[in-house]
Design a protein around this motif. Structure first.
Motif, PDB file in Angstrom:
ATOM      1  N   ARG A 109       0.824  -1.202   0.000  1.00  0.00           N
ATOM      2  CA  ARG A 109       0.000   0.000   0.000  1.00  0.00           C
ATOM      3  C   ARG A 109       0.870   1.269   0.000  1.00  0.00           C
ATOM      4  NH1 ARG A 109      -5.197   1.179   1.039  1.00  0.00           N
ATOM      5  NH2 ARG A 109      -5.435  -0.670  -0.244  1.00  0.00           N
ATOM      6  N   ARG A 110       1.955   1.244   0.780  1.00  0.00           N
ATOM      7  CA  ARG A 110       2.853   2.414   0.787  1.00  0.00           C
ATOM      8  C   ARG A 110       3.497   2.599  -0.573  1.00  0.00           C
ATOM      9  NH1 ARG A 110       3.987   0.740   6.160  1.00  0.00           N
ATOM     10  NH2 ARG A 110       5.668  -0.615   5.443  1.00  0.00           N
ATOM     11  N   ALA A 111       3.829   1.482  -1.242  1.00  0.00           N
ATOM     12  CA  ALA A 111       4.440   1.583  -2.573  1.00  0.00           C
ATOM     13  C   ALA A 111       3.465   2.172  -3.568  1.00  0.00           C
ATOM     14  CB  ALA A 111       4.913   0.204  -3.039  1.00  0.00           C
ATOM     15  N   VAL A 112       2.201   1.727  -3.502  1.00  0.00           N
ATOM     16  CA  VAL A 112       1.181   2.259  -4.405  1.00  0.00           C
ATOM     17  C   VAL A 112       0.951   3.737  -4.131  1.00  0.00           C
ATOM     18  CG1 VAL A 112      -1.262   2.178  -4.972  1.00  0.00           C
ATOM     19  CG2 VAL A 112       0.036   0.052  -4.787  1.00  0.00           C
ATOM     20  N   ASP A 113       0.750   4.104  -2.874  1.00  0.00           N
ATOM     21  CA  ASP A 113       0.526   5.502  -2.532  1.00  0.00           C
ATOM     22  C   ASP A 113       1.733   6.352  -2.866  1.00  0.00           C
ATOM     23  OD1 ASP A 113      -1.966   4.884  -1.669  1.00  0.00           O
ATOM     24  OD2 ASP A 113      -1.508   4.936   0.471  1.00  0.00           O
ATOM     25  N   GLY A 114       2.910   5.783  -2.723  1.00  0.00           N
ATOM     26  CA  GLY A 114       4.120   6.546  -3.010  1.00  0.00           C
ATOM     27  C   GLY A 114       4.275   6.873  -4.479  1.00  0.00           C
ATOM     28  N   ASP A 115       3.612   6.107  -5.343  1.00  0.00           N
ATOM     29  CA  ASP A 115       3.687   6.351  -6.783  1.00  0.00           C
ATOM     30  C   ASP A 115       2.779   7.487  -7.230  1.00  0.00           C
ATOM     31  OD1 ASP A 115       5.508   4.371  -7.123  1.00  0.00           O
ATOM     32  OD2 ASP A 115       4.042   2.834  -7.683  1.00  0.00           O
ATOM     33  N   ILE A 116       1.875   7.942  -6.363  1.00  0.00           N
ATOM     34  CA  ILE A 116       0.894   8.947  -6.757  1.00  0.00           C
ATOM     35  C   ILE A 116       1.517  10.337  -6.744  1.00  0.00           C
ATOM     36  CG2 ILE A 116      -1.330   9.998  -6.211  1.00  0.00           C
ATOM     37  CD1 ILE A 116      -2.082   7.399  -4.802  1.00  0.00           C
ATOM     38  N   ASP A 117       1.384  11.044  -7.846  1.00  0.00           N
ATOM     39  CA  ASP A 117       1.840  12.434  -7.922  1.00  0.00           C
ATOM     40  C   ASP A 117       0.698  13.334  -7.458  1.00  0.00           C
ATOM     41  OD1 ASP A 117       2.878  14.898  -8.472  1.00  0.00           O
ATOM     42  OD2 ASP A 117       2.840  14.670 -10.657  1.00  0.00           O
ATOM     43  N   TRP A 118       0.673  13.633  -6.172  1.00  0.00           N
ATOM     44  CA  TRP A 118      -0.429  14.401  -5.613  1.00  0.00           C
ATOM     45  C   TRP A 118      -0.417  15.861  -6.053  1.00  0.00           C
ATOM     46  CZ3 TRP A 118      -4.399  11.906  -3.897  1.00  0.00           C
ATOM     47  CH2 TRP A 118      -4.245  10.647  -3.290  1.00  0.00           C
ATOM     48  N   SER A 119       0.619  16.301  -6.759  1.00  0.00           N
ATOM     49  CA  SER A 119       0.638  17.672  -7.267  1.00  0.00           C
ATOM     50  C   SER A 119      -0.211  17.816  -8.534  1.00  0.00           C
ATOM     51  CB  SER A 119       2.068  18.114  -7.561  1.00  0.00           C
ATOM     52  OG  SER A 119       2.631  17.362  -8.635  1.00  0.00           O
ATOM     53  N   ALA A 120      -0.641  16.700  -9.124  1.00  0.00           N
ATOM     54  CA  ALA A 120      -1.454  16.743 -10.347  1.00  0.00           C
ATOM     55  C   ALA A 120      -2.830  17.322 -10.044  1.00  0.00           C
ATOM     56  CB  ALA A 120      -1.579  15.348 -10.951  1.00  0.00           C
ATOM     57  N   LEU A 121      -3.476  17.832 -11.090  1.00  0.00           N
ATOM     58  CA  LEU A 121      -4.818  18.399 -10.958  1.00  0.00           C
ATOM     59  C   LEU A 121      -5.914  17.376 -11.203  1.00  0.00           C
ATOM     60  CD1 LEU A 121      -4.401  21.831 -12.798  1.00  0.00           C
ATOM     61  CD2 LEU A 121      -4.071  21.297 -10.377  1.00  0.00           C
ATOM     62  N   ALA A 122      -5.580  16.287 -11.890  1.00  0.00           N
ATOM     63  CA  ALA A 122      -6.590  15.282 -12.234  1.00  0.00           C
ATOM     64  C   ALA A 122      -5.963  13.895 -12.163  1.00  0.00           C
ATOM     65  CB  ALA A 122      -7.158  15.541 -13.624  1.00  0.00           C
ATOM     66  N   PHE A 123      -6.829  12.912 -11.921  1.00  0.00           N
ATOM     67  CA  PHE A 123      -6.379  11.534 -11.760  1.00  0.00           C
ATOM     68  C   PHE A 123      -7.386  10.601 -12.424  1.00  0.00           C
ATOM     69  CE2 PHE A 123      -5.150  14.142  -8.202  1.00  0.00           C
ATOM     70  CZ  PHE A 123      -3.818  13.836  -7.968  1.00  0.00           C
ATOM     71  N   ARG A 124      -6.938   9.379 -12.699  1.00  0.00           N
ATOM     72  CA  ARG A 124      -7.850   8.333 -13.144  1.00  0.00           C
ATOM     73  C   ARG A 124      -7.643   7.111 -12.260  1.00  0.00           C
ATOM     74  NH1 ARG A 124      -4.420   8.432 -17.632  1.00  0.00           N
ATOM     75  NH2 ARG A 124      -6.046   9.465 -18.850  1.00  0.00           N
ATOM     76  N   TRP A 125      -8.749   6.414 -12.006  1.00  0.00           N
ATOM     77  CA  TRP A 125      -8.699   5.177 -11.239  1.00  0.00           C
ATOM     78  C   TRP A 125      -8.536   4.024 -12.225  1.00  0.00           C
ATOM     79  CZ3 TRP A 125      -7.883   4.008  -6.372  1.00  0.00           C
ATOM     80  CH2 TRP A 125      -8.220   2.737  -5.880  1.00  0.00           C
TER      81      TRP A 125
END
Length: 296
Positions: free
Chosen positions: A29-45
């Motif tokens: 879970r930490r690896a998955v969350d760590g891959d997320i670029d939270w500075s982005a304005l939009a995301f896809r699931w």
């Protein structure tokens, strides 16, 4: 005594195995969350249950959207309440295709991104993951709109139950920093059949009041969990041409409505060939016309 020692050893081994598995899942879970670029304005699931940043989300200035002023005003007000931390409603935008429903939601980024708004796009077939997604978003400083486009469910599709649970009526309801906006061609999101309406019963013959059958009630209850309904209807010719002119202006082409210019005749022929006067049709025409006639 020996049996007691054996049981203790088995219990200790099971405990170690459980601790190891728990640590492994936490690392994943930490690896998955760590891959997320939270500075982005939009995301896809994604289909694999991961949240992926969209580097350059497709959007447009909200003033480019014409012919839907009332819907625009209501959704802007609701979204402004949300980003300001005030109470706001989940929203269902339903109606004719190509009338600007999804474009209006995407355009919210151009208005509210600086205030912390983010959009997460979830395809309809992954709505079963909604509880996991909103849990991932809970507690963050950003304000997230979970967006599902062209939403509808077929008979026997149980994934709508996850949507119902997150919208309302479950301990898994969305946190305060998450709203759900959806678009659909169907007001009630699920197909309706004549046989279901035949199951309706008359409650008061004098007033004509009826009580829907259970199947219809189930379908109505899903859309009713959206606090804000916005209806979109086909455009008349004047609105269609005004939208086309606005898109042409964005390409640097001077287009005045009502002067019987060549672009007007071409725009009407374009719509006639497609059997549809919509914002999408107007934008597609403008793109084609600008590609052929823009300077340079």
């Amino acid at each position: 005594m020996q049996d007691t020692d054996t049981l203790a050893q088995i219990l200790a081994q099971l405990t170690r195995l459980a601790d190891t598995e728990e640590a492994r899942l936490a690392d994943e879970r930490r690896a998955v969350d760590g891959d997320i670029d939270w500075s982005a304005l939009a995301f896809r699931w994604r289909d694999d249950g991961r949240l992926q940043a969209i580097p350059s989300p497709s959007t447009m200035p909200i003033d480019r959207l014409q012919g839907i002023e009332r819907q625009k005003e209501r959704l802007l007000a609701n979204t402004r309440q949300f980003v300001d931390g005030r109470p706001a409603n989940n929203a269902l935008l339903w109606g004719s295709r190509g009338t600007g429903k999804s474009s209006l939601i995407r355009a919210l980024l151009s208005e509210f991104a600086d205030a912390g708004l983010r959009i997460v796009e979830v395809p309809a077939h992954r709505l079963v993951d909604l509880p996991d997604l909103v849990a991932r978003l809970a507690g963050r400083d950003e304000r997230f709109i979970v967006f599902s486009d062209d939403l509808s469910f077929e008979a026997g599709d149980g994934s709508y139950k996850a949507l119902k649970a997150v919208l309302d009526g479950s301990l898994a309801a969305a946190p305060e920093n998450v709203l759900i906006y959806a678009t659909s061609n169907r007001r009630h999101l699920l197909p309706e059949y004549q046989s279901e309406n035949q199951a309706s019963k008359t409650v008061d013959a004098a007033t004509g009041e009826i009580h829907h059958g259970e199947a219809v009630e189930e379908k109505i209850s899903l859309s009713e969990r959206f606090g804000l309904w916005l209806s979109f209807y086909p455009f008349d010719q004047a609105h269609y041409l005004a939208i086309a002119a606005r898109h042409l202006a964005a390409y640097g082409i001077d287009a005045e409505v009502g002067t019987d210019q060549p672009w007007e005749r071409a725009a009407l022929q374009w719509a006639l060939a497609r059997g549809n006067r919509s914002g999408r049709t107007a934008e597609q025409f403008a793109r084609d016309w600008a590609g052929q006639h823009a300077a340079g």
